[in-house]
Design an enzyme around this catalytic site. Sequence first.
Site, PDB file in Angstrom:
ATOM      1  N   GLY A   1     -14.243  -8.940 -14.624  1.00 55.94           N
ATOM      2  CA  GLY A   1     -13.167  -7.994 -14.918  1.00 55.94           C
ATOM      3  C   GLY A   1     -13.253  -6.937 -13.844  1.00 55.94           C
TER       4      GLY A   1
ATOM      5  N   GLY B   1     -20.514 -16.395 -18.048  1.00 55.79           N
ATOM      6  CA  GLY B   1     -21.085 -16.010 -16.747  1.00 55.79           C
ATOM      7  C   GLY B   1     -21.884 -17.136 -16.112  1.00 55.79           C
TER       8      GLY B   1
ATOM      9  N   TYR C   1       0.825  -1.219   0.000  1.00 52.21           N
ATOM     10  CA  TYR C   1       0.000   0.000   0.000  1.00 52.21           C
ATOM     11  C   TYR C   1       0.858   1.269   0.000  1.00 52.21           C
ATOM     12  CZ  TYR C   1      -4.339  -2.518   0.332  1.00 52.21           C
ATOM     13  OH  TYR C   1      -5.406  -3.320   0.036  1.00 52.21           O
TER      14      TYR C   1
ATOM     15  N   ARG D   1      -5.126 -14.738 -13.124  1.00 51.91           N
ATOM     16  CA  ARG D   1      -6.516 -14.426 -13.491  1.00 51.91           C
ATOM     17  C   ARG D   1      -7.442 -15.139 -12.513  1.00 51.91           C
ATOM     18  NH1 ARG D   1      -3.661 -11.716 -16.112  1.00 51.91           N
ATOM     19  NH2 ARG D   1      -3.607 -11.443 -18.380  1.00 51.91           N
TER      20      ARG D   1
ATOM     21  N   GLU E   1      -8.539  -7.593   4.414  1.00 52.78           N
ATOM     22  CA  GLU E   1      -7.661  -8.602   3.789  1.00 52.78           C
ATOM     23  C   GLU E   1      -7.002  -9.483   4.858  1.00 52.78           C
ATOM     24  OE1 GLU E   1      -5.333  -5.986   1.210  1.00 52.78           O
ATOM     25  OE2 GLU E   1      -7.213  -5.412   0.250  1.00 52.78           O
TER      26      GLU E   1
HETATM   27  C1  LIG Z   1     -14.335 -12.681 -10.341  1.00 51.45           C
HETATM   28  C2  LIG Z   1     -14.005 -13.202 -11.719  1.00 51.45           C
HETATM   29  C3  LIG Z   1     -14.437 -14.458 -12.087  1.00 51.45           C
HETATM   30  C4  LIG Z   1     -14.162 -14.944 -13.379  1.00 51.45           C
HETATM   31  N1  LIG Z   1     -14.592 -16.187 -13.724  1.00 51.45           N
HETATM   32  C5  LIG Z   1     -14.325 -16.681 -14.953  1.00 51.45           C
HETATM   33  C6  LIG Z   1     -14.752 -17.990 -15.338  1.00 51.45           C
HETATM   34  O1  LIG Z   1     -15.390 -18.708 -14.558  1.00 51.45           O
HETATM   35  N2  LIG Z   1     -14.432 -18.433 -16.581  1.00 51.45           N
HETATM   36  C7  LIG Z   1     -13.741 -17.649 -17.470  1.00 51.45           C
HETATM   37  O2  LIG Z   1     -13.466 -18.102 -18.588  1.00 51.45           O
HETATM   38  N3  LIG Z   1     -13.340 -16.398 -17.140  1.00 51.45           N
HETATM   39  C8  LIG Z   1     -13.587 -15.914 -15.906  1.00 51.45           C
HETATM   40  N4  LIG Z   1     -13.141 -14.659 -15.549  1.00 51.45           N
HETATM   41  C9  LIG Z   1     -12.317 -13.891 -16.531  1.00 51.45           C
HETATM   42  C10 LIG Z   1     -10.843 -14.330 -16.400  1.00 51.45           C
HETATM   43  O3  LIG Z   1     -10.352 -13.960 -15.131  1.00 51.45           O
HETATM   44  C11 LIG Z   1      -9.931 -13.664 -17.438  1.00 51.45           C
HETATM   45  O4  LIG Z   1     -10.154 -12.283 -17.436  1.00 51.45           O
HETATM   46  C12 LIG Z   1     -10.129 -14.229 -18.833  1.00 51.45           C
HETATM   47  O5  LIG Z   1      -9.840 -15.622 -18.836  1.00 51.45           O
HETATM   48  C13 LIG Z   1      -9.217 -13.509 -19.842  1.00 51.45           C
HETATM   49  O6  LIG Z   1      -7.898 -13.620 -19.430  1.00 51.45           O
HETATM   50  P1  LIG Z   1      -6.725 -13.826 -20.509  1.00 51.45           P
HETATM   51  O7  LIG Z   1      -5.446 -13.783 -19.766  1.00 51.45           O
HETATM   52  O8  LIG Z   1      -6.991 -15.010 -21.332  1.00 51.45           O
HETATM   53  O9  LIG Z   1      -6.901 -12.558 -21.413  1.00 51.45           O
HETATM   54  P2  LIG Z   1      -6.005 -11.250 -21.353  1.00 51.45           P
HETATM   55  O10 LIG Z   1      -4.664 -11.537 -21.905  1.00 51.45           O
HETATM   56  O11 LIG Z   1      -6.093 -10.692 -19.987  1.00 51.45           O
HETATM   57  O12 LIG Z   1      -6.775 -10.328 -22.374  1.00 51.45           O
HETATM   58  C14 LIG Z   1      -8.011  -9.727 -21.987  1.00 51.45           C
HETATM   59  C15 LIG Z   1      -8.480  -8.831 -23.124  1.00 51.45           C
HETATM   60  O13 LIG Z   1      -7.522  -7.799 -23.338  1.00 51.45           O
HETATM   61  C16 LIG Z   1      -7.187  -7.749 -24.698  1.00 51.45           C
HETATM   62  N5  LIG Z   1      -5.764  -7.353 -24.880  1.00 51.45           N
HETATM   63  C17 LIG Z   1      -4.686  -7.992 -24.391  1.00 51.45           C
HETATM   64  N6  LIG Z   1      -3.552  -7.379 -24.786  1.00 51.45           N
HETATM   65  C18 LIG Z   1      -3.947  -6.330 -25.536  1.00 51.45           C
HETATM   66  C19 LIG Z   1      -3.267  -5.308 -26.248  1.00 51.45           C
HETATM   67  N7  LIG Z   1      -1.934  -5.266 -26.253  1.00 51.45           N
HETATM   68  N8  LIG Z   1      -4.007  -4.399 -26.917  1.00 51.45           N
HETATM   69  C20 LIG Z   1      -5.357  -4.460 -26.946  1.00 51.45           C
HETATM   70  N9  LIG Z   1      -6.049  -5.405 -26.298  1.00 51.45           N
HETATM   71  C21 LIG Z   1      -5.365  -6.321 -25.607  1.00 51.45           C
HETATM   72  C22 LIG Z   1      -7.400  -9.157 -25.218  1.00 51.45           C
HETATM   73  O14 LIG Z   1      -7.620  -9.190 -26.612  1.00 51.45           O
HETATM   74  C23 LIG Z   1      -8.626  -9.585 -24.459  1.00 51.45           C
HETATM   75  O15 LIG Z   1      -9.801  -9.157 -25.102  1.00 51.45           O
HETATM   76  C24 LIG Z   1     -13.422 -14.148 -14.288  1.00 51.45           C
HETATM   77  C25 LIG Z   1     -12.972 -12.882 -13.888  1.00 51.45           C
HETATM   78  C26 LIG Z   1     -13.260 -12.408 -12.633  1.00 51.45           C
HETATM   79  C27 LIG Z   1     -12.761 -11.047 -12.239  1.00 51.45           C
HETATM   80  C1  HEM Z   2      -6.103   2.192  -1.213  1.00 53.35           C
HETATM   81  C2  HEM Z   2      -5.435   1.521  -2.135  1.00 53.35           C
HETATM   82  C3  HEM Z   2      -6.077   0.671  -3.192  1.00 53.35           C
HETATM   83  C4  HEM Z   2      -7.284   0.798  -3.789  1.00 53.35           C
HETATM   84  C5  HEM Z   2      -8.335   1.847  -3.527  1.00 53.35           C
HETATM   85  C6  HEM Z   2      -7.416  -0.267  -4.749  1.00 53.35           C
HETATM   86  C7  HEM Z   2      -8.523  -0.461  -5.547  1.00 53.35           C
HETATM   87  C8  HEM Z   2      -8.671  -1.497  -6.438  1.00 53.35           C
HETATM   88  C9  HEM Z   2      -9.843  -1.739  -7.243  1.00 53.35           C
HETATM   89  C10 HEM Z   2     -11.110  -0.895  -7.234  1.00 53.35           C
HETATM   90  C11 HEM Z   2      -9.629  -2.835  -7.991  1.00 53.35           C
HETATM   91  C12 HEM Z   2     -10.582  -3.493  -8.982  1.00 53.35           C
HETATM   92  C13 HEM Z   2     -11.447  -4.478  -8.228  1.00 53.35           C
HETATM   93  C14 HEM Z   2     -12.389  -5.226  -9.138  1.00 53.35           C
HETATM   94  O1  HEM Z   2     -13.476  -4.759  -9.385  1.00 53.35           O
HETATM   95  O2  HEM Z   2     -12.014  -6.277  -9.619  1.00 53.35           O
HETATM   96  C15 HEM Z   2      -8.300  -3.288  -7.673  1.00 53.35           C
HETATM   97  C16 HEM Z   2      -7.705  -4.374  -8.249  1.00 53.35           C
HETATM   98  C17 HEM Z   2      -6.378  -4.673  -8.088  1.00 53.35           C
HETATM   99  N1  HEM Z   2      -5.510  -4.123  -7.165  1.00 53.35           N
HETATM  100 FE1  HEM Z   2      -5.931  -2.647  -5.893  1.00 53.35          FE
HETATM  101  N2  HEM Z   2      -6.279  -1.016  -4.736  1.00 53.35           N
HETATM  102  C18 HEM Z   2      -5.447  -0.485  -3.797  1.00 53.35           C
HETATM  103  C19 HEM Z   2      -4.202  -0.965  -3.454  1.00 53.35           C
HETATM  104  C20 HEM Z   2      -3.554  -1.971  -4.110  1.00 53.35           C
HETATM  105  C21 HEM Z   2      -2.231  -2.431  -3.803  1.00 53.35           C
HETATM  106  C22 HEM Z   2      -1.381  -1.933  -2.649  1.00 53.35           C
HETATM  107  C23 HEM Z   2      -1.922  -3.394  -4.712  1.00 53.35           C
HETATM  108  C24 HEM Z   2      -0.627  -4.157  -4.837  1.00 53.35           C
HETATM  109  C25 HEM Z   2       0.454  -3.579  -5.307  1.00 53.35           C
HETATM  110  C26 HEM Z   2      -3.063  -3.552  -5.588  1.00 53.35           C
HETATM  111  C27 HEM Z   2      -3.155  -4.441  -6.647  1.00 53.35           C
HETATM  112  C28 HEM Z   2      -4.290  -4.687  -7.356  1.00 53.35           C
HETATM  113  C29 HEM Z   2      -4.366  -5.646  -8.431  1.00 53.35           C
HETATM  114  C30 HEM Z   2      -3.212  -6.503  -8.953  1.00 53.35           C
HETATM  115  C31 HEM Z   2      -5.678  -5.644  -8.876  1.00 53.35           C
HETATM  116  C32 HEM Z   2      -6.307  -6.505 -10.004  1.00 53.35           C
HETATM  117  C33 HEM Z   2      -6.367  -5.664 -11.241  1.00 53.35           C
HETATM  118  C34 HEM Z   2      -5.516  -6.189 -12.288  1.00 53.35           C
HETATM  119  O3  HEM Z   2      -5.086  -7.338 -12.169  1.00 53.35           O
HETATM  120  O4  HEM Z   2      -5.260  -5.461 -13.253  1.00 53.35           O
HETATM  121  N3  HEM Z   2      -4.025  -2.677  -5.199  1.00 53.35           N
HETATM  122  N4  HEM Z   2      -7.748  -2.473  -6.716  1.00 53.35           N
END
Ligand SMILES: Cc1cc2nc3c(=O)[nH]c(=O)nc-3n(C[C@H](O)[C@H](O)[C@H](O)COP(=O)(O)OP(=O)(O)OC[C@H]3O[C@@H](n4cnc5c(N)ncnc54)[C@H](O)[C@@H]3O)c2cc1C
Ligand code: HEM
Length: 393
Positions: free
Chosen positions: A386, A274, A98, A203, A140
């Site tokens: 997402g 979903g 943080y 992921r 957490e």
């Molecule tokens: C709470 C939660 C539950 C989930 N449950 C499931 C589940 O049950 N099953 C499931 O299949 N998924 C689930 N997901 C979604 C999953 O976590 C991933 O987001 C999904 O599998 C895509 O990840 P990826 O690494 O394959 O794609 P990523 O590599 O993360 O790509 C995601 C998107 O970004 C785009 N992208 C990547 N790089 C670039 C770039 N350079 N320029 C432009 N666009 C780009 C890709 O084309 C793609 O459309 C869940 C997500 C959450 C948050």
């Molecule tokens: C007060 C401080 C912080 C706030 C308000 C915050 C807020 C958030 C929010 C709103 C999300 C998206 C949640 C969702 O809908 O999925 C998120 C995701 C995330 N946060 Fe934080 N966060 C904080 C601190 C941190 C710290 C300290 C870390 C670690 C360095 C962190 C790492 C991440 C990562 C890795 C994700 C997932 C998003 C991704 O993978 O791109 N966050 N946070």
Amino acid sequence: MLSEQSAVTVRATLPAVGAALGEITERFYAGMFAARPELLRDLFNRGNQAAGTQRQALAGSVAAFATHLLDHPDERPDAMLSRIAHKHASLGVTPDQYAIVHEHLFAAIAEVLGDAVTPEVAAAWDEVYWLMANALIAVEKRLYEERGGAAWRPWEVVERVTETADVVTFRVRPADGAPVRDFRPGQYVSVRVPLADGARQIRQYSLSGAPGPDLRQFSVKRVHEDGAPDGEVSGHLHARVRVGDVLELSEAYGDLVLDADDDTPLVLASAGIGVTPMVAMLGHLAGSGHRAPVTVVHGDRSPADHALRTDHEAYAAKLPDATVRFWYERDAPAGAGTGYVDLADVPVAPGTRAYLCGPLPFMRTVREQLITKGVAPADVHYEVFGPDLWLAK
Ligand SMILES: Cc1cc2nc3c(=O)[nH]c(=O)nc-3n(C[C@H](O)[C@H](O)[C@H](O)COP(=O)(O)OP(=O)(O)OC[C@H]3O[C@@H](n4cnc5c(N)ncnc54)[C@H](O)[C@@H]3O)c2cc1C
Ligand code: HEM
């Protein structure tokens, strides 16, 4: 919670911070990842970063938290904090990180807003940040304690099932022989995979079966769309992970969990992938003697694209009072609707609680239709696959 002096300053500067959020977010991530490249490589989702569309969640939620503090000074926005804390805990975020986020977020704010950031303004926003950070750290800590720590554990793939052309289910059991903890239907695990360039990306995947004693299962849709790069982690899981391989998984997290008595009427509505948390919820209901009406709603491109359809139908058939309504954009069989999900002629019992999961436009439509039919807004719960951009609004 916020001191009176800071509240005045935050109220005065909130519009300027809100208006500059896009730029602040961009500089924040650029600065943080330049100083700490390992965070982009091994913790943050670099797909989200590259796509650039979903990056405002973090800074946006600080602004949303500030607004909440001003409008409801005596209340904590627990729902918002809980969602973020569950996500963080599934990623293994630690308290010391943080300070890193703080350093780079505040450097970005100072850079973008320039002289407007007087020491008084900086101090007021510092207070907002640490109120939020400390609240998250506390939740957490509790989540980690309940699960015996923040460790990643090795799980062996014992079965790999092709559900549809794009969806594969992985059944896994602990490779270290440790017991499988309970989870609540609707929860997800984080999966961390090593990629060809040495990065380890994480992921989330919803557990797609009802809680079982020895195994866990999750179902992954391969992300591949015309004109965009293929999904990194879903692509890796589909192309490389086979029975006998070992994956790193977090414990189960997530606050979209089924919370219903046996006599609570339910709507479980999903679209596309979903379906995964909804099938876990339905499986649980089927095994737990749920008596009240359950309306199962699902939309998909075609029956062939409908992952876990057999489970979806079989669990619903075990319930004493279930209505199943599926819609397909094409090839709809007799009894299913053609086109998008439309609840217009679907009866909804009084006191219904609804759980939704799917693309945002789907969830917006279904939520509106449910509210029109008398479901209380507080009884409509949803999961976003997402960053939750509804949160930041
Ligand atoms: C709470 C939660 C539950 C989930 N449950 C499931 C589940 O049950 N099953 C499931 O299949 N998924 C689930 N997901 C979604 C999953 O976590 C991933 O987001 C999904 O599998 C895509 O990840 P990826 O690494 O394959 O794609 P990523 O590599 O993360 O790509 C995601 C998107 O970004 C785009 N992208 C990547 N790089 C670039 C770039 N350079 N320029 C432009 N666009 C780009 C890709 O084309 C793609 O459309 C869940 C997500 C959450 C948050
Ligand atoms: C007060 C401080 C912080 C706030 C308000 C915050 C807020 C958030 C929010 C709103 C999300 C998206 C949640 C969702 O809908 O999925 C998120 C995701 C995330 N946060 Fe934080 N966060 C904080 C601190 C941190 C710290 C300290 C870390 C670690 C360095 C962190 C790492 C991440 C990562 C890795 C994700 C997932 C998003 C991704 O993978 O791109 N966050 N946070």
